[in-house]
Design an enzyme around this catalytic site. Structure first.
Site, short mmCIF file in Angstrom:
data_model
loop_
_atom_site.label_atom_id
_atom_site.label_comp_id
_atom_site.label_asym_id
_atom_site.label_seq_id
_atom_site.Cartn_x
_atom_site.Cartn_y
_atom_site.Cartn_z
N GLU A 297 0.27 -1.08 5.99
CA GLU A 297 1.26 -0.64 6.60
C GLU A 297 1.23 0.92 6.97
O GLU A 297 1.56 1.32 7.90
CB GLU A 297 2.35 -1.09 5.83
CG GLU A 297 3.70 -0.78 7.03
CD GLU A 297 4.32 0.68 7.14
OE1 GLU A 297 5.31 0.81 7.90
OE2 GLU A 297 4.19 1.08 5.92
N ASP B 78 0.88 -1.15 0.09
CA ASP B 78 -0.11 -0.02 -0.12
C ASP B 78 0.84 1.17 -0.05
O ASP B 78 1.96 1.26 0.56
CB ASP B 78 -0.95 0.16 1.19
CG ASP B 78 -0.21 0.24 2.46
OD1 ASP B 78 1.00 -0.54 2.64
OD2 ASP B 78 -0.56 1.24 3.45
#
EC number: 3.4.11.4
Length: 414
Positions: free
Chosen positions: A178, A83
């Site tokens: 994350e 991400d």
């Protein structure tokens, strides 16, 4: 040799896929578009010859490179997240390739006069003569942490294609979310089955980190009373003024813009207010556990003092721990840091051992039973339009992964 052209093609293929995460979402992954890269990665791992490739219902990816030696070696892992930060848009990333960087200003976007300059970003001068990948000035790049993913996939591919490099069993893992603090939340440490791992999520070439902040969030809610301003004397309580008292009572120089190295801080990152109610959102950070606890106590004491001053409960503070310094979990197994340091030295990379002024999946994973230091991925200026990564740093990080695998096997040879 690891091909520069192959690295560029792989990395740019990743960053052009939008994987921005969303802190307001309750799902995992937090955005549907993260699946686009997750599914691509799972297929790519199969294509290069990895075994036991799996992708679960939350988009966590795991795969195995089997041992190619006939003696027991600890299973090691390498982990990155796919991400990108919601701090700046990751949609329609248009990477720019700067060959043989000359040390001068880089015009990212001529129309909007967006310039990446070594006068402001001095680290650029470390990479004169190298190939840089930058943004076009309108998005982030996504080297955090797609550079890490590129390095892990490329290292596994290289080891598969060069079986003369001896190694034990290697596990790789790619995570969603994350950037919003949830990357390790649903990571199955038992299924991963590694004795230790490394996150490839650092910045400058040579970084090797096994310390990070202790972290907490704080939501400060101030209640006021609204009455007609013409008849407000002795009746109105303006929550925004009390909020200002709270803000100004915290140490003014203990904020991110005034601190470095091991210095902690209070960071007011969001506020919303009216006469009747104001909310302040803080993060609290400190490497030292004692100082960290003291910072939380400062906020609680200030809350009590203001309530006492006003003779009623006008303010409440909710503090929530987020993660802790992984040093406590790494120090008992410092050989895993030593191996990474030796790998860099053998590759003529100067190790930069320092504390992370932030968090990492490795911190949470270390407390979940998987000791996990952090290694450079090569990028700079994360989370914004000035992000860039030298291709040579990606290649060096890829070589470090291979060398760690090789050294781990050698250390355990009878």
């Amino acid at each position: 040799m690891i091909s520069k052209e192959h690295i560029i093609k792989r990395f740019t293929g990743y960053v052009t896929i939008d994987t921005e995460s969303d802190p307001n979402s309750k799902t995992t992954p937090s955005t549907e578009k993260q699946w686009d890269l997750a599914n691509k990665l799972a297929e790519e791992l199969k294509t290069i010859g990895m075994q036991d490739v799996s992708i679960d219902d939350n988009a966590y990816i795991m795969a195995t490179l089997p041992s190619n030696i006939d003696y027991d070696v600890p299973t090691i892992g390498f982990i990155s997240h796919f991400d990108t930060s919601p701090d700046f848009t990751g949609a329609n990333v248009n990477p720019q390739i700067i060959e043989a960087y000359d040390g001068k200003d880089i015009v990212l976007n001529e129309a909007e006069n967006i310039i990446l300059s070594p006068d402001y970003f001095e680290d650029l001068l470390l990479y004169k003569g190298q190939t840089l990948i930058t943004t076009d000035g309108t998005t982030l790049l996504g080297a955090d942490d797609k550079a890490g993913i590129c390095e892990i996939v490329s290292a596994m591919e290289y080891l598969i294609n060069n079986p003369e490099i001896k190694h034990g069993k290697i596990r790789v893992g790619f995570t969603p979310d994350e950037e919003i603090g949830r990357g390790a939340h649903k990571f199955d440490v038992e299924k991963f089955g590694a004795d230790w791992a490394y996150t490839m999520d650092g910045s400058q070439i040579g970084e090797l980190e096994y310390e990070n902040f202790n972290a907490a969030s704080a939501v400060v809610t101030i209640k006021g009373k609204i009455v007609h301003p013409g008849y407000a004397k002795g009746k109105m309580i303006n929550s925004m003024y009390i909020a200002t008292e709270f803000i100004n009572s915290l140490p003014r120089l203990e904020t991110p813009e005034h601190t470095e190295d091991y210095q902690g801080f209070f960071h007011l990152h969001d506020m919303e207010g009216s006469v009747e109610e104001t909310k302040l959102q803080y993060i609290i950070r400190d490497h030292d556990k004692g100082h960290f606890e003291a910072r939380k106590e400062v906020m609680e004491k200030l809350t009590n003092e203001l309530n006492s001053q006003y003779g009623m409960e006008v303010i409440s503070t909710q503090i929530k721990d987020q993660y802790f310094n992984m040093r406590e979990k790494i120090e008992p197994v410092m050989h895993i840091v030593d191996i990474a340091e030796e790998a860099m030295k053998q590759l003529d990379i100067k190790p930069l051992i320092k504390a992370i002024r932030g968090g990492t999946d490795g911190s949470q994973l270390s407390y979940m039973g998987l000791p996990c230091p952090n290694i450079f991925a090569g990028g700079h200026n994360f989370h914004g339009r000035y992000e860039y990564v030298p291709v040579e740093s990606i290649i060096k990080a890829t070589e470090v992964i291979c060398k760690i695998a090789e050294l781990t096997a050698l250390r355990n040879k009878n």
